[in-house]
Design a protein around this motif. Structure first.
Motif, PDB file in Angstrom:
ATOM      1  N   TYR A  27      45.656 -56.358 -52.921  1.00  0.00           N
ATOM      2  CA  TYR A  27      45.254 -57.233 -51.732  1.00  0.00           C
ATOM      3  C   TYR A  27      46.383 -57.721 -50.969  1.00  0.00           C
ATOM      4  CZ  TYR A  27      40.868 -58.394 -54.371  1.00  0.00           C
ATOM      5  OH  TYR A  27      39.707 -58.506 -55.073  1.00  0.00           O
ATOM      6  N   VAL A  62      50.196 -62.671 -57.172  1.00  0.00           N
ATOM      7  CA  VAL A  62      50.060 -64.097 -57.150  1.00  0.00           C
ATOM      8  C   VAL A  62      50.632 -64.417 -58.706  1.00  0.00           C
ATOM      9  CG1 VAL A  62      48.292 -64.584 -55.585  1.00  0.00           C
ATOM     10  CG2 VAL A  62      47.708 -64.099 -58.012  1.00  0.00           C
ATOM     11  N   PHE A  64      49.762 -65.740 -61.444  1.00  0.00           N
ATOM     12  CA  PHE A  64      49.324 -65.368 -62.926  1.00  0.00           C
ATOM     13  C   PHE A  64      49.775 -64.056 -63.237  1.00  0.00           C
ATOM     14  CE2 PHE A  64      45.550 -64.042 -60.792  1.00  0.00           C
ATOM     15  CZ  PHE A  64      45.119 -62.994 -61.310  1.00  0.00           C
ATOM     16  N   CYS A  87      46.858 -68.585 -57.296  1.00  0.00           N
ATOM     17  CA  CYS A  87      45.381 -68.224 -57.120  1.00  0.00           C
ATOM     18  C   CYS A  87      44.726 -69.580 -57.454  1.00  0.00           C
ATOM     19  CB  CYS A  87      45.278 -67.220 -58.360  1.00  0.00           C
ATOM     20  SG  CYS A  87      43.405 -67.036 -58.682  1.00  0.00           S
ATOM     21  N   GLY A  88      43.671 -69.602 -56.647  1.00  0.00           N
ATOM     22  CA  GLY A  88      42.895 -70.949 -56.772  1.00  0.00           C
ATOM     23  C   GLY A  88      42.008 -70.955 -58.051  1.00  0.00           C
ATOM     24  N   LEU A  89      41.401 -69.742 -58.307  1.00  0.00           N
ATOM     25  CA  LEU A  89      40.673 -69.872 -59.668  1.00  0.00           C
ATOM     26  C   LEU A  89      41.350 -69.906 -60.876  1.00  0.00           C
ATOM     27  CD1 LEU A  89      38.064 -68.619 -60.922  1.00  0.00           C
ATOM     28  CD2 LEU A  89      39.078 -66.133 -60.799  1.00  0.00           C
ATOM     29  N   ASN A 115      43.205 -63.952 -64.561  1.00  0.00           N
ATOM     30  CA  ASN A 115      43.372 -64.891 -63.441  1.00  0.00           C
ATOM     31  C   ASN A 115      43.173 -66.349 -63.930  1.00  0.00           C
ATOM     32  OD1 ASN A 115      42.149 -62.500 -62.539  1.00  0.00           O
ATOM     33  ND2 ASN A 115      41.908 -63.559 -60.603  1.00  0.00           N
ATOM     34  N   CYS A 172      36.329 -68.079 -57.432  1.00  0.00           N
ATOM     35  CA  CYS A 172      37.343 -67.681 -56.308  1.00  0.00           C
ATOM     36  C   CYS A 172      36.834 -67.839 -55.028  1.00  0.00           C
ATOM     37  CB  CYS A 172      37.808 -66.254 -56.793  1.00  0.00           C
ATOM     38  SG  CYS A 172      38.360 -65.588 -55.273  1.00  0.00           S
ATOM     39  N   TYR A 173      37.626 -68.779 -54.336  1.00  0.00           N
ATOM     40  CA  TYR A 173      36.823 -68.920 -53.006  1.00  0.00           C
ATOM     41  C   TYR A 173      36.825 -67.927 -51.904  1.00  0.00           C
ATOM     42  CZ  TYR A 173      41.982 -68.819 -51.163  1.00  0.00           C
ATOM     43  OH  TYR A 173      43.056 -68.542 -50.858  1.00  0.00           O
ATOM     44  N   VAL A 174      37.807 -67.016 -52.223  1.00  0.00           N
ATOM     45  CA  VAL A 174      37.913 -65.695 -51.238  1.00  0.00           C
ATOM     46  C   VAL A 174      36.482 -64.955 -51.559  1.00  0.00           C
ATOM     47  CG1 VAL A 174      38.936 -63.501 -50.777  1.00  0.00           C
ATOM     48  CG2 VAL A 174      40.478 -65.518 -51.698  1.00  0.00           C
ATOM     49  N   HIS A 175      35.864 -65.159 -52.582  1.00  0.00           N
ATOM     50  CA  HIS A 175      34.784 -63.993 -53.004  1.00  0.00           C
ATOM     51  C   HIS A 175      33.524 -65.118 -52.827  1.00  0.00           C
ATOM     52  CE1 HIS A 175      37.665 -61.342 -54.539  1.00  0.00           C
ATOM     53  NE2 HIS A 175      36.734 -60.594 -54.272  1.00  0.00           N
ATOM     54  N   GLU A 200      33.592 -60.813 -58.805  1.00  0.00           N
ATOM     55  CA  GLU A 200      33.737 -62.275 -58.547  1.00  0.00           C
ATOM     56  C   GLU A 200      33.042 -62.910 -57.301  1.00  0.00           C
ATOM     57  OE1 GLU A 200      37.753 -63.244 -57.747  1.00  0.00           O
ATOM     58  OE2 GLU A 200      38.708 -62.169 -59.633  1.00  0.00           O
ATOM     59  N   CYS A 258      42.939 -63.706 -49.242  1.00  0.00           N
ATOM     60  CA  CYS A 258      43.568 -64.867 -49.974  1.00  0.00           C
ATOM     61  C   CYS A 258      44.974 -65.204 -49.761  1.00  0.00           C
ATOM     62  CB  CYS A 258      43.758 -63.968 -51.378  1.00  0.00           C
ATOM     63  SG  CYS A 258      44.511 -64.698 -52.768  1.00  0.00           S
ATOM     64  N   MET A 261      47.864 -64.338 -51.847  1.00  0.00           N
ATOM     65  CA  MET A 261      48.387 -62.912 -51.841  1.00  0.00           C
ATOM     66  C   MET A 261      49.245 -62.656 -50.371  1.00  0.00           C
ATOM     67  SD  MET A 261      47.524 -60.836 -54.343  1.00  0.00           S
ATOM     68  CE  MET A 261      46.512 -60.874 -55.709  1.00  0.00           C
TER      69      MET A 261
HETATM   70 FE1  SF4 Z   1      42.526 -65.441 -57.033  1.00  0.00          FE
HETATM   71 FE2  SF4 Z   1      40.876 -65.221 -55.644  1.00  0.00          FE
HETATM   72 FE3  SF4 Z   1      43.219 -64.566 -54.731  1.00  0.00          FE
HETATM   73 FE4  SF4 Z   1      41.955 -62.974 -56.380  1.00  0.00          FE
HETATM   74  S1  SF4 Z   1      41.183 -63.276 -54.435  1.00  0.00           S
HETATM   75  S2  SF4 Z   1      44.016 -63.942 -56.599  1.00  0.00           S
HETATM   76  S3  SF4 Z   1      40.803 -64.613 -57.805  1.00  0.00           S
HETATM   77  S4  SF4 Z   1      42.303 -66.519 -55.286  1.00  0.00           S
END
Ligand code: SF4
Ligand code: 13P
Length: 301
Positions: A27, A62, A64, A87-89, A115, A172-175, A200, A258, A261
């Protein structure tokens, strides 16, 4: 020399001086993927971090992911080029919340998606990634599982397992931003395209897909497929990877990025190597406990 060429040359020189390796998640921006020694999904990158002989790992991903590399390599220096690459998740469940539930429910296995924070991994029985979540859950002797923190990967895993899986309410907000209507209108524009999505994504989107899998599973699927067009239900930068590996195929993005990322740039990678920052440190006690959950995951596959 263009600015990009100068920057690339400085990074290569610094990399040699530091005996460093650059790892990048799929990503990351295209130019970051191009300079990396290795590009992969979360599971590939964890394995790569363990196997490399480099002294320094510049982790383009990210927080994690860099923490996971630090836990698995306590004697190596792990650098995250931007300390705000979050990572918001991963922030959606805390170790205190999960430990409380674990203490109230003996016989419940805690499976934490990578994550997640190092502290959460430390109170988990085993970790998983989106590549191996189903295998990890099915490998357990426990029948009852609490899957944290992603409710979507958790429900995808429950659909492929006989275990009794409770879901934590993270996402995950992106998904989650990928809506069935957006997939539908792309399909109307490109009727021949196959729909591939990350687990996700919400179940309504997963159920519209021809294939659901982690980023590395999607890569393999695309390489093998006879189809020439794909609607890609995950972070848009992944298309850079797909297009580089499959120049004869067409990919249609869903327009979701994201933030964590995308915060990493070539300039920041250069500064990271120059200044040896930002060093990722996980406290020893947390690291030792989290390593048990990660090693269990790595050993079953
Ligand atoms: Fe976290 Fe979502 Fe970004 Fe993956 S895409 S790193 S789960 S915020
Ligand atoms: P992968 O392990 O499939 O690369 O996914 C990581 C991730 O953060 C997805 O949002």
């Amino acid at each position: 020399m263009t600015n990009l060429q100068k920057l690339t040359a400085s990074i290569q020189k610094l990399k040699k001086e530091r005996n460093a390796i650059i790892l990048a998640h799929v990503y990351q921006r295209g130019e970051v993927q191009d300079i990396a020694d290795y590009v992969g999904d979360s599971l590939d990158l964890s394995r790569m971090a363990v196997n490399t002989k480099a002294d320094v790992i510049v982790f383009c991903g990210v927080q994690f992911m860099a923490e996971t590399a630090a836990i698995l390599n306590s004697y190596k220096t792990i650098l995250l080029p931007d300390k705000n690459a979050g990572c918001g998740l991963a922030d959606m469940a805390t170790s205190e919340q999960i430990l409380k539930l674990k203490n109230q429910n003996h016989g419940l296995a805690i499976v934490s998606y990578v994550n997640s924070s190092a502290e959460l991994k430390a109170v988990s029985d085993i970790c998983c990634t989106s590549s191996n979540a189903v295998d990890v859950v099915n490998s357990l002797s426990y029948n009852s599982v609490l899957f944290v923190p992603d409710r979507n990967l958790g429900s995808y895993t429950a659909e492929h397992s006989d275990k009794n899986i409770s879901l934590w309410d993270g996402f995950c907000y992106v998904h989650e931003n990928i809506k069935p209507g957006a997939i539908q209108s792309l399909k109307e524009k490109h009727p021949k395209a196959e729909i591939i999505v990350h687990p996700e994504c919400i179940s309504a989107v997963r159920h519209m897909a021809d294939f659901t899998g982690s980023t590395s599973q999607m890569s393999k699927y695309v390489k093998k497929s006879q189809q020439k067009e794909f609607i890609v239900g995950t972070e848009d930068n992944f298309i850079y990877r797909l297009k580089s590996d499959n120049p004869d195929k067409e990919f249609y993005p869903v327009n979701t990025l994201c933030e964590g990322m995308n915060i990493i740039t070539l300039e920041k990678i250069k500064l990271a190597l120059e200044r040896m920052e930002y060093k990722v440190h996980v406290p020893e006690e947390t690291s030792e406990k989290a390593a048990i959950a990660l090693d269990r995951m790595l050993s079953i596959l």
